[in-house]
Design an enzyme around this catalytic site. Sequence first.
Site, PDB file in Angstrom:
ATOM      1  N   CYS A 127     -10.546  -3.391  -4.442  1.00 27.90           N
ATOM      2  CA  CYS A 127      -9.545  -4.407  -4.794  1.00 27.90           C
ATOM      3  C   CYS A 127     -10.210  -5.691  -5.262  1.00 27.90           C
ATOM      4  CB  CYS A 127      -8.609  -4.673  -3.625  1.00 27.90           C
ATOM      5  SG  CYS A 127      -7.507  -3.276  -3.321  1.00 27.90           S
ATOM      6  N   ASN A 165       0.841  -1.204   0.000  1.00 27.54           N
ATOM      7  CA  ASN A 165       0.000   0.000   0.000  1.00 27.54           C
ATOM      8  C   ASN A 165       0.873   1.251   0.000  1.00 27.54           C
ATOM      9  OD1 ASN A 165       0.633  -0.785   2.683  1.00 27.54           O
ATOM     10  ND2 ASN A 165      -1.059   0.404   3.524  1.00 27.54           N
ATOM     11  N   GLU A 190       0.442   5.244   0.636  1.00 28.45           N
ATOM     12  CA  GLU A 190      -0.491   6.274   1.117  1.00 28.45           C
ATOM     13  C   GLU A 190      -0.060   7.666   0.660  1.00 28.45           C
ATOM     14  OE1 GLU A 190      -1.041   5.540   5.327  1.00 28.45           O
ATOM     15  OE2 GLU A 190      -2.207   3.723   4.877  1.00 28.45           O
ATOM     16  N   GLU A 240      -3.013  -4.575  -2.991  1.00 29.65           N
ATOM     17  CA  GLU A 240      -3.509  -5.501  -4.020  1.00 29.65           C
ATOM     18  C   GLU A 240      -3.555  -4.825  -5.387  1.00 29.65           C
ATOM     19  OE1 GLU A 240      -4.732  -4.810  -1.062  1.00 29.65           O
ATOM     20  OE2 GLU A 240      -5.933  -6.425  -0.240  1.00 29.65           O
TER      21      GLU A 240
HETATM   22  N1  THU Z   1      -5.189  -1.569   2.642  1.00 30.83           N
HETATM   23  C1  THU Z   1      -4.614  -2.384   1.718  1.00 30.83           C
HETATM   24  O1  THU Z   1      -3.554  -2.080   1.155  1.00 30.83           O
HETATM   25  N2  THU Z   1      -5.247  -3.540   1.409  1.00 30.83           N
HETATM   26  C2  THU Z   1      -6.370  -3.998   2.037  1.00 30.83           C
HETATM   27  O2  THU Z   1      -6.847  -5.076   1.712  1.00 30.83           O
HETATM   28  C3  THU Z   1      -7.002  -3.210   3.083  1.00 30.83           C
HETATM   29  C4  THU Z   1      -6.437  -1.865   3.305  1.00 30.83           C
HETATM   30  C5  THU Z   1      -4.477  -0.342   3.002  1.00 30.83           C
HETATM   31  C6  THU Z   1      -5.095   0.934   2.557  1.00 30.83           C
HETATM   32  C7  THU Z   1      -4.508   1.907   3.556  1.00 30.83           C
HETATM   33  O3  THU Z   1      -3.215   2.312   3.122  1.00 30.83           O
HETATM   34  C8  THU Z   1      -4.344   1.079   4.826  1.00 30.83           C
HETATM   35  O4  THU Z   1      -4.369  -0.269   4.399  1.00 30.83           O
HETATM   36  C9  THU Z   1      -5.405   1.315   5.874  1.00 30.83           C
HETATM   37  O5  THU Z   1      -6.671   1.164   5.324  1.00 30.83           O
END
Ligand code: THU
Length: 160
Positions: free
Chosen positions: A114, A61, A63, A74
């Site tokens: 996702c 992820n 941000e 994902e």
């Molecule tokens: N996040 C993911 O990368 N994948 C998931 O399946 C759930 C959430 C990330 C998004 C954000 O950067 C952090 O987790 C908190 O929601």
Amino acid sequence: MKNIEISAKIQIFHESELNESQKNVVEAAKKATFTSYAPYSNFHVGAAVLLENGVIVTGSNQENAAYPSGICAERTTLFYANSQYPDQPVRKLAIAAQCNGNFTDEVISPCGACRQVILESEYRAKAPIEILLVAGSEIWVFNGIEGLLPLGFNYNSLHQ
Ligand code: THU
């Protein structure tokens, strides 16, 4: 009136019970959590996909101070894999997360956006993608996105 019931089959394995290729993709997802950029949520997610040609592509992820501009692990991974290897079907997808320096014990279930992107990859792959969700030393295995996204909207929905 008719009723339709929707159910999902989930196989829960101990990590020691996984086969070699499952272990590799799970390990890659766990390793990818360390590349996460998550200064806002502190929730570090890693994903890994195994392609038909045996290559494993990973992502995490990413941000952003403008929160909605960030993206999940994902989608980072699937979009990168599809960009680098457009002709290679995705066969497996593993997802892991770390919170406060520890891998999570609870299963990390992909968000709705996702799931929709996984469905598209599965449509391209023309076969169910095995999805492995890491929960501590347990791995939840779905044989295809259907179990996580029943009645999904896909290419065929647009071409009836
Ligand atoms: N996040 C993911 O990368 N994948 C998931 O399946 C759930 C959430 C990330 C998004 C954000 O950067 C952090 O987790 C908190 O929601």
